[in-house]
Structures are given as structure tokens and as C-alpha cells.
Design an enzyme around this catalytic site. Sequence first.
Site, PDB file in Angstrom:
ATOM      1  CG  HIS A 255     -24.743 -28.925   8.610  1.00 12.95           C
ATOM      2  ND1 HIS A 255     -23.452 -29.055   9.075  1.00 12.95           N
ATOM      3  CD2 HIS A 255     -25.550 -29.223   9.667  1.00 12.95           C
ATOM      4  CE1 HIS A 255     -23.477 -29.421  10.351  1.00 12.95           C
ATOM      5  NE2 HIS A 255     -24.727 -29.528  10.720  1.00 12.95           N
ATOM      6  CB  CYS A 263     -38.051 -17.310  -3.351  1.00 11.42           C
ATOM      7  SG  CYS A 263     -38.765 -15.666  -3.053  1.00 11.42           S
ATOM      8  CB  CYS A 266     -42.980 -16.747  -3.693  1.00  8.78           C
ATOM      9  SG  CYS A 266     -41.604 -17.177  -4.795  1.00  8.78           S
ATOM     10  NE  ARG A 404      -4.050 -32.551   8.597  1.00 10.12           N
ATOM     11  CZ  ARG A 404      -2.936 -32.798   7.923  1.00 10.12           C
ATOM     12  NH1 ARG A 404      -2.988 -33.532   6.823  1.00 10.12           N
ATOM     13  NH2 ARG A 404      -1.773 -32.327   8.331  1.00 10.12           N
ATOM     14  CB  THR A 405      -6.443 -33.388  15.062  1.00 14.10           C
ATOM     15  OG1 THR A 405      -7.762 -32.963  14.674  1.00 14.10           O
ATOM     16  CG2 THR A 405      -5.410 -32.541  14.343  1.00 14.10           C
ATOM     17  CB  CYS A 420      -9.538 -38.454   5.190  1.00 20.56           C
ATOM     18  SG  CYS A 420     -10.031 -37.577   6.683  1.00 20.56           S
TER      19      CYS A 420
END
Length: 481
Positions: A255, A263, A266, A404-405, A420
Site C-alpha cells: 500500500h 506531483c 508533472c 491479537r484476535t 505480536c
Amino acid sequence: MSSVEHLPSDEVSDDEASINNFFEDMLDAVEESDSDGSEDGYASEQLLSEEKCREMRTYLRAYGEQKFLKKYLLDNKSEASDPSELPIREVLYALGIRSSLVLEDLDETTLVQLLQLAITRELRRRISLDNVTTLDDVISLIKNSKNIVLLTGAGISTSLGIPDFRSDSGIYRKLEAMGLSEPQEVFDLHVFREDPSIFYTFSKEILPTVTRFSPTHAFIKLIQDNGKLLTNYTQNIDNLESHAGISTDKLVQCHGSFASATCQTCGHKVPGQELFPDIRMGVVSHCKLPASADADDSSSSTRKRKRKAAYDEDEDEDDDDDDQEQAVQESTLAGSRSLCNGVMKPDITFFGEALPKTFETRLLGQDIDKCDMLICIGTSLKVAPVSEIIMVLPAHIPQIYISRTPCTHAEFDVSLLGNCDDVVEYICTKLGHGWELKHEMITENGFNGEVAKTGERTYKFTRPSDAEGKEVRDIAPPKGD
């Protein structure tokens, strides 16, 4: 950060995509509520025995959707003594949809659509390996694997105070509290192009503020140092993998990150830090690159032609006054056109924007053949196409989940639930020589919590709690950023 789930435009209409997304979100919400035990009713009463549920799921995989529906839905419904008792609820229960709020309150038409998605998910679900079931198996796999793929998410950075996106204390909740009704629009490419000020107003909430990395980042570096890291696919945009020393040829920032910016006019790239002052002030950052020479020459030629035409039309006009006025105009135009002034965008992947090409080329061109172990750490696996990695890799490759879950929509061989940092600290202790996890945030005397087997293939890592119920961590004070 997240990325849009790409749907083939020639196969799925906008309406169909909206419906699919609606039921995907509904199914995700149901699975989350079931996993934390927050729902009453069917979740605790059991419509069917677990043995019966396994039997039904096995039949679905063995004989396909049509025979499954005929055997467990159509035939049962035609023979039901009370038509109001829809067998579809039992079928959904067998497929893991166990929320009483869903099974009791939704009408049959909606349940049918939900059932279709549940069946599709079940058929795509990977089957756990019979020879990888315990924590000891995980330790052995790490020791013996040579090409480990890691898929990491926000959970590996939260111990540093960096919030995730979707939790109760995450970024989206903060944006809602700031008055934004649709928090994801902050990261929508079309919205950014129409009004970049929305992103710049709120983006300071996700701006990286630390360069320190967590013990989990250090664990990934250990895997690399031991010559076992094939690829680290990260969904995080904080760029902390680079600070931890993960090699660029081993890292895919799915990501993007704040490390650089581009920019939008340009294409000029700059280090991301050049935008940070503007982001902190909530003002749109603009490109400071000089405007192109071609554009300046073209504008100058146009002005010269206009000057000549004006002169030809009125030769008697005072030349000195005309030249002075033209000089002022040219000076004003030159000042406004001296810089590109295009909108700068951090190189993070927005909704509606394609992932880096290296994601697909590396996954399909190398890792799908070389990977011998997959470890998912600190990710809910809710954002496609990154979440599809677990289904793209061959099913015989061992898959381990650390977070965690629990992840309820995927079938991992072993799940290690807890912070973790705690989990990787314990793993490194068990791995022994060559796996010493040296980090300022880890416990001085090793992991001092408890490890309990809470279910088949599932282990829970917990630390002692103080009187207020807060976790106690015997850690060295962190150094400056």
C-alpha cells in the site's frame, strides 16, 4: 493503509458490486461478533452439533454447491412440518453464521443471498494441514524452512503507539469523531483529485511520527539475517520495515508509504518528508519544481504574437506606455508560471488506485513456486487483493497466523493469539541460538506470561495483570526516536 478490492468491470456491474460488498461486510461483521462471543442466542444454544456441521461442510466440498443445497436445504424444506422454520438458518449455522441477530431478524430473501456468499467462502477456504497442528510444529517449521513469506499488517506497529485503521481506537474512529461521515473518503483517489484539501486536513492523523521499530519488526529482520526471508509483504505505510533493516529486494510495500511523494501534474518525485510540514498544518502541498521550459517558451511566443498584433492595429499608440504595461503583465505571468504548482500526493495506495506492479509480479513470478512457509502477523486479512495471498499460495504450504484476535474467514494451520511482540519473543526463545531477539522493548528476563492451548490449533498468549486489569510488561525504557 488499505486498497480497493478490484472487481472485473466486464463481469460485475456497479450494482452487483455494491450488493456483494454489502453482504461481504455483513458476513465479516457476523464472523467478528461470533468470534468474540458477544452475541446471544444461537451462538451459545447450538442449532446443530459440531459433528453435524463438519459433516455438512465436508459434503459441500465433496459434492459441490448444487447437491449440497438439494440435500440440506431443498429436500429438508419440502418435508418441514412447520414452513416458518426455515432450514436455511441451520445451513448458515453449519457454515459458521451463528449470530442470533442475523438468523432471527433477516428475511428469507436476504438469508438466501447471505447463504450464497457463505457457500462461496467455504468452497474457497483452505483446508488445514494434518501434520501442522501445534506450537512445536511452528518452531520446527521456522527452523527448517528456507523461503518464508511474511504478510504483515498494522498489528506489528501498534506497540509503538501507531494506531490501526479499523479498531475501536483506530484511524477511522478518530476521523468519525472529527466529523467525517465517510472516513474512507480521505483515502479515495477520486475524492483526492477533486478536493485534495480533505486528505491534507485529516492526514496528520496517520503521519508517521517515529522511526523506532517494534520487536516484531526485529523478528522479521532475524528471519532475514538467518537467510530464510523470501518476501515481506507489508500493508503498512509507516515505512518502519526500512528502519528495521529489511532489505528493499525482500520488501513489497503493498500500500505504498510516506517515504516518497509524487506531483500529480508533472510526475516529479520528492522525499516524503518534504510534505510533512504542510501535512502537519493541514494545507495542500504543491510542487516546487520549475515549470517546463516548453510551457514557458510557448507562453512567451503567444505573448509576442499578441504584442505584434496590437502594434499593427494601432501604430500611433504610445510605444513606451505599451512596453511598460506589457512588461508588468509578463512579470506577473512569469511569477505565476515559474513553478509547476501541481498537487503533491504521498506515494500511499488510495482506494481506486492499483497496487505496485511488484506485488503481482513477485507473488506470481517467484513466491508462488519458492515459498515453503507463510506467516501472517498483525493483520485482519480484510483488504483485497493483499488478503488473497493466503489463497494464491499452494494449499500445501504451511500457514501460521499471529495476531491479537482470531481470523475467522480463513483456515490457518496454527493460530497464535496475543500481542505480536509477545508471541515473537516467545518463538525466538524457543528457536534458541542465532535467534536472540535484542530490542529495547522486550522483557529483560524473557516472556513471563502464560501460553495456553484454547482450542484445536489455537494458542493464547497472556501476561500477568495488575489490579486494574492492565497488562504488566517488564520492559526497558524506550530510547529517543
